[in-house]
Design a protein around this motif. Structure first.
Motif, short mmCIF file in Angstrom:
data_model
loop_
_atom_site.label_atom_id
_atom_site.label_comp_id
_atom_site.label_asym_id
_atom_site.label_seq_id
_atom_site.Cartn_x
_atom_site.Cartn_y
_atom_site.Cartn_z
N VAL A 43 42.18 10.53 84.35
CA VAL A 43 41.78 9.19 84.91
C VAL A 43 42.29 8.21 84.06
N ALA A 44 42.73 7.22 84.70
CA ALA A 44 43.12 5.79 83.66
C ALA A 44 42.91 4.45 84.63
N VAL B 48 42.83 6.24 78.87
CA VAL B 48 43.09 7.12 79.50
C VAL B 48 41.62 8.04 79.12
N ALA B 49 41.20 8.98 80.21
CA ALA B 49 39.79 9.66 80.08
C ALA B 49 40.36 11.22 80.72
N ALA C 140 31.89 -2.30 87.01
CA ALA C 140 30.01 -2.36 87.05
C ALA C 140 29.68 -2.20 85.70
N VAL C 141 29.97 -1.37 84.95
CA VAL C 141 29.49 -1.15 83.77
C VAL C 141 29.56 -2.18 82.74
N ALA D 283 37.37 5.56 76.24
CA ALA D 283 35.99 6.18 76.12
C ALA D 283 34.83 5.64 76.89
N ARG D 284 34.98 4.60 77.18
CA ARG D 284 33.84 4.26 78.20
C ARG D 284 34.25 4.91 79.68
N LEU D 285 35.31 5.13 80.06
CA LEU D 285 35.76 5.54 81.12
C LEU D 285 35.44 7.33 81.12
#
Length: 302
Positions: free
Chosen positions: A90-91, A114-115, A136-137, A255-257
């Protein structure tokens, strides 16, 4: 490949499906074969010309779930993650002002955006995660709340608001969800400790995350010296009573994703899909979004 774009601004009929060259990834980029891409209100804004871009082709789509199809030279990435062809990912693609977005059969994104995709949901649901959950985060990070403090989330049943409720509750924050009366059961299921459907007491919470864009109305509900964060960059109300005010400008962060994808697999975050459309049906999806009342996201499947 085919892609949804706008070359003239207007309503849903302004969305065009065009044939265009397959994009090639440069160093530090990957190409993703799109399995699903979410339609967000920002896309309606691009279509209507809210963000400018007259006289050029404007791409649509910020969220993507799919499979890595090609990598740039050496598979370079600033995040330390090396992606391989076939990886399910996902990205977030920051699409403002770009000629092509994720509403396409393929998209090239920076490797560090990307994650790995969540493993417990399909690509259609995974595509609803990047833009709204990162917003949100990152908004919660700006508020700097500690466990036990109180947060009011406006628009708590919406895409950004719902993620904010869940993420804040996970952090031990006491959440009041502001939403329509019919959404009380839903927002409480997300972890909201309190519910409101109308006016809230002045100065009654430590902070507000204003996903409904109520601005000064919601600012009045924050205690003196509290914090307020909006979701429209550079559009936060002026600070009053010592309340710190700001607005989140979402940033791609692989990284956060990845952390958020992990929370999906742990059952902390709920992904909601309202309906799906083919890429050719993009104008129809825009028309549905314009009608309002959508719970969950509309997702395009090339």
């Amino acid at each position: 490949m085919r892609a949804a774009v706008v070359t003239t601004f207007g309503g849903p009929e302004a969305v065009r499906i065009v044939e265009t060259a397959l994009p090639e990834p440069a160093a530090g980029q990957v190409r993703i074969k799109v399995a699903a891409a979410t339609l967000n209100p920002v896309d309606a804004g691009v279509r209507a010309g809210v963000f400018g871009g007259e006289g050029r082709q404007n791409g649509l789509g910020w969220d993507v779930a799919g499979t890595v199809d090609a990598t740039g030279p050496a598979g370079d990435t600033r995040s330390g993650e090396v992606w391989s062809v076939g990886d399910e990912v996902v990205a977030l693609f920051f699409g403002m002002g770009q000629p092509l977005g994720t509403h396409a059969e393929y998209v090239v994104v920076d490797s560090d955006a990307v994650a790995k995709a969540p493993t417990t949901v399909d690509a259609v649901h995974a595509a609803t995660l990047p833009l709204n959950a990162l917003t949100a985060v990152q908004a919660l990070d700006l508020l700097e709340l500690t466990p036990g403090q109180s947060l009011l989330v406006t628009g708590a049943a919406g895409a950004v608001g719902a993620y904010a409720v869940q993420l804040a509750a996970q952090r031990g924050v006491s959440v009041t969800a502001l939403a329509r009366e019919g959404d009380e059961e839903f927002v409480r299921s997300l972890g909201a400790a309190h519910f409101a459907s109308g006016a809230v007491g002045a100065g009654s919470v430590d902070a507000v995350l204003d996903a409904a864009i109520l601005n000064e109305t919601a600012l009045a509900w924050v205690r003196d010296g509290g914090a307020f964060v909006g979701v429209i960059p550079q559009a936060a109300p002026a600070p009053v009573r010592g309340v710190r005010t700001t607005a989140v400008g979402v940033k791609a962060d692989g990284a956060r994703l990845a952390e958020l994808a992990g929370l999906v697999d742990e059952g902390v975050l709920t992904l909601r899909v309202a309906d799906t459309y083919t890429l050719d049906e993009a104008p129809k999806a825009h028309a549905r979004l314009a009608e309002g009342g959508v719970r969950g996201r509309l997702v395009l499947i090339p």
